[in-house]
Design a protein around this motif. Structure first.
Motif, short mmCIF file in Angstrom:
data_model
loop_
_atom_site.label_atom_id
_atom_site.label_comp_id
_atom_site.label_asym_id
_atom_site.label_seq_id
_atom_site.Cartn_x
_atom_site.Cartn_y
_atom_site.Cartn_z
N PRO A 136 12.27 19.32 -6.37
CA PRO A 136 11.06 19.89 -6.64
C PRO A 136 10.00 19.58 -5.67
O PRO A 136 9.46 18.70 -5.40
CB PRO A 136 10.70 19.04 -8.00
N VAL A 137 9.99 20.62 -4.87
CA VAL A 137 9.20 20.43 -3.66
C VAL A 137 8.29 21.80 -3.51
O VAL A 137 8.35 22.77 -4.02
CB VAL A 137 9.94 20.57 -2.36
N THR A 138 6.93 21.49 -3.00
CA THR A 138 6.02 22.56 -2.90
C THR A 138 5.49 22.40 -1.56
O THR A 138 5.20 21.24 -0.98
CB THR A 138 4.78 22.25 -3.96
N ILE A 139 5.15 23.53 -0.73
CA ILE A 139 4.62 23.54 0.59
C ILE A 139 3.25 24.37 0.33
O ILE A 139 3.23 25.59 -0.03
CB ILE A 139 5.70 24.30 1.50
N VAL A 140 2.29 23.56 1.03
CA VAL A 140 1.16 24.30 1.18
C VAL A 140 0.98 24.53 2.74
O VAL A 140 0.85 23.54 3.59
CB VAL A 140 -0.11 23.13 0.80
N ASP A 141 0.90 25.84 3.10
CA ASP A 141 1.01 26.27 4.76
C ASP A 141 -0.43 26.34 4.99
O ASP A 141 -1.35 26.15 4.29
CB ASP A 141 1.70 27.55 4.60
N GLN A 142 -0.63 26.74 6.37
CA GLN A 142 -1.77 26.84 6.90
C GLN A 142 -2.78 27.83 6.49
O GLN A 142 -4.08 27.66 6.23
CB GLN A 142 -1.72 27.01 8.58
N ARG A 166 -1.26 21.90 9.84
CA ARG A 166 -0.62 23.12 9.62
C ARG A 166 0.11 23.15 8.28
O ARG A 166 0.31 24.41 7.98
CB ARG A 166 0.11 23.48 10.91
N GLU A 167 0.71 22.14 7.91
CA GLU A 167 1.35 22.27 6.60
C GLU A 167 1.54 20.91 5.89
O GLU A 167 1.49 19.82 6.55
CB GLU A 167 3.00 22.63 7.16
#
Length: 669
Positions: free
Chosen positions: A57-63, A143-144
């Motif tokens: 369960p992973v979420t990535i908030v990008d730039q 950046r992330e």
């Protein structure tokens, strides 16, 4: 709340989301016909990509999302991740991050069960009394941000992760240069009405050749006292905030085929506050202090990745973190208020990624060894006992792909640590070790659908705070977790050119032998916690630019207490509110993005604790001209808490900020 009840609630939410997506189709087509003059529309994409290709369960908030959210703190950047709850999230010093009911609370900025890393360097997790989070840094530097929820994805990063891992990566020079040779600069100014906020970020990137790049950033954020939806000042005694931050980062690539690189990064953030309450949560009157906070992170990394050797991709790292919280009582001396807290952590890490096959099984084997030394300065009167923690850890994570359908990933971590008392208090030494691990499995049906599940066990080894307790210094906190879920990712679902992705995950945790909550009246010496919940992430987008993003978290938890005058079990005091976030927007090519976001939180009324439900609305607009004099300029406008609602999120000790207008101007040259 039973699993059946939880599942039923979330099924209704999912059905509603799909219904909204489908119903919006006719309206979207009409709008596209009417507004066709705005130009080519990018094939459907929303604010965030749902990570459907992994069991973690992973979420990535990008730039792009970091810039879009116009956040003032790191905590504010991840509050849209399901399972994440902020404790007073609008100020760095008084805020904290809670994931799945663990982490920040009203007494400590963290309970050691949420791990934070900046460029791979682990930040502090000690129980600083009423000082809040130790994540003092600025969103402009990054950046992330990757948020791993639960235990199963944590074994590469640390032990004792019951809530989750927050991993921050700083910006690179190539993010500005795009890999092209030359010099690029970017200046950003941000204004906010509530508290008369002003922020500036200057970034300079230089890439003289294909092998060397360097970046410098200086950011400064100023903010006065803000008001809630009723016009009342929030924490009026805290004074103004003035946070300068800086980043220096360089990379040199060399070797045959540029198969090696050396990278250095250094970040620093400072904060000064004068004549402010010692208790940053605003729940007790201990007195006022002058406080100085400084946070430094330095990393040096070497990587060797020969293209013709698939089993070798080795990285060696030296990482250093220095966290200082210095206080001086206004009326003193006072042992608590005069306490200075300093944490210096040095990490040596060597890791490798090997790609190979054994028959029909393709392996991506990640292994590593790390040595961590953490020094904690003894605070005045022992309010925060000093000492040194040395840890040696090994880990192995093998992502095994069997054909096109199965992915099975076992993970192991062994950690041994020694805690040594500060010499001014004695010479006691304590050893502890643990073997932990888990396994996840994912099966893809080949038509966009996939199911997954995992089981994991971890131990939170004793911390320096426990050095004065002869029982707890030898006791690890233990946790096991089970997860199961379903994911879907497809195109042309409801109409030509659209895309739909969603991920639903159920988790069940059981923590035992807890020592963190000893002596806190509100938890009455909790020794075990059971929690379960369901998380939803979904994204739907159409070819004409309309999109819908949604996430939800529904959970409950039970605490088991020892030697309590109350019932031996009850609702876990750190249970968050059930909530749903929904964003509806439209992108007009690469130039314009308009969106409306709402957060809905259900009333919490369990165990004698009541947190009213609320609904808050935000508007955002981003304009990025693609040609002409304004090319290279980004203009962002946002309205947070549009209807100026007065509310206090559960786990926070203060009301949230009232209506705030934000304007951000950024120019790349």
């Amino acid at each position: 709340m039973s699993f059946r009840t939880t599942k039923a609630k979330l099924s209704a939410s999912t059905a509603a989301l799909i219904a909204i997506s489908a119903a919006s189709g006719a309206f979207a087509q009409d709008a596209a016909d009417a507004d066709g003059y705005l130009g080519t529309i990018v094939l459907g994409e929303g604010k965030r990509t749902v990570q459907t290709d992994t069991a973690v369960p992973v979420t990535i908030v990008d730039q792009a999302e970091i810039e879009d959210r116009q956040a003032g703190t790191i905590a504010e950047l991840i509050d849209t991740v399901p399972g994440v709850t902020l404790v007073n999230g609008t100020t760095a010093a008084g805020s904290g991050i809670n994931i799945r009911g663990y982490g920040a609370n009203s007494t400590y900025g963290t309970d050691g069960k949420v791990l934070v890393q900046i460029d791979g360097a682990t930040k502090g997790s000690e129980e600083l009394y009423r000082i809040g989070s130790q994540l003092y840094t600025d969103p402009f530097l990054y950046r992330e941000i990757e948020v791993l929820r639960g235990t199963i994805g944590s074994f590469e990063y640390g032990s004792g992760v019951f809530g989750g891992v927050v991993r921050l990566e700083t910006i690179d020079a190539s993010d500005l240069t795009g890999g092209e040779l030359g010099f690029v600069g970017r200046q950003t100014l941000e204004f906010s009405t509530n508290g008369n906020g002003l922020a500036s970020s200057t970034t300079l990137a230089w890439q003289p050749d294909e092998q060397f790049e360097v970046l410098f950033n200086y950011s400064r954020r100023q903010l006065g006292v803000r008001t809630d939806g009723d016009g009342n000042q929030i924490n009026p005694n805290a004074g103004d905030i003035d946070d300068p931050s800086g980043l220096l980062k360089a990379r040199y690539t060399f070797g045959a085929g540029n198969d090696q690189f050396v990278e250095f990064s250094y970040t620093k953030t400072q904060q000064e506050q004068f004549d402010v309450p010692y208790d940053q949560f605003g729940t007790a009157a201990f007195g006022n202090v002058d406080r100085y906070i400084e946070n430094e992170v330095a990393t040096l990394r070497y990587n060797y990745n020969p293209g013709d050797v698939s089993w070798l991709n080795v990285t060696a790292e030296i990482l250093y973190s220095d966290e200082l919280v210095e206080s001086e009582a206004i009326v003193g001396p006072n042992p608590l208020l005069d306490a200075d807290n300093r944490y210096r952590t040095t990490t040596l890490r060597v890791k490798n990624e090997a790609l190979f096959s054994t028959g029909a099984v393709a392996h991506q084997l990640r292994t590593g060894i790390e040595y961590i030394q953490r020094e904690r300065t003894d605070a005045t009167a022992g309010s925060a006992p000093g000492g040194t923690k040395e840890a040696l850890a090994f880990y192995a994570v093998d992502e095994m792909r069997i054909g096109d359908r199965w992915t099975i990933t076992p993970a192991l971590r062994y950690e041994n640590q020694t805690i040594t008392q500060d010499p001014i208090n004695g010479n006691a030494t304590y050893d502890k070790d643990a073997l932990m691990g888990g396994v996840s499995a994912r099966y893809a049906f080949g038509n966009g659908w996939a199911v997954f599940g995992s089981a994991a066990y971890t131990e939170n080894l004793p911390i320096i705070d426990d050095i004065d307790d002869s029982v707890y210094i030898g006791q690890s906190e233990k946790g096991r977790s089970y997860e199961i879920g379903v994911a879907y990712d497809g195109v042309d679902v409801f109409r030509s050119g659209d895309s739909l992705a969603f991920k639903i995950n159920y988790y069940n945790d059981h923590l035992t032998d807890l020592t963190t909550y000893v002596g806190r009246p509100e938890t009455e010496t909790v020794t075990a916690v059971d929690r379960e919940g369901i998380e939803l992430e979904a994204a739907y987008a159409m070819e004409n630019g309309y999109y819908i993003d949604a996430n939800a978290h529904i959970s409950n938890g039970t605490a088991y207490k020892k030697n309590s005058v109350f019932a031996p079990r009850g609702d876990w005091i750190q249970n968050p509110q059930d909530n749903l976030r929904l964003t509806v927007g439209r992108k007009f090519g690469e130039e314009l993005d308009l969106s409306w976001e709402t957060e809905l939180a259900k009333r919490y009324d369990e165990g004698g604790f009541v947190s009213p439900g609320f609904g808050v609305h935000n508007l955002r607009a981003t304009y990025v001209p693609q040609s002409g004099m304004l090319e290279g300029t980004n203009m962002r406008f946002g309205v947070e808490n549009l209807f100026d609602k007065a509310y206090q999120p559960r786990l926070s000790t203060r009301n949230a900020t009232g209506r705030t207008f934000k304007v951000t101007l950024s120019k790349t040259f």
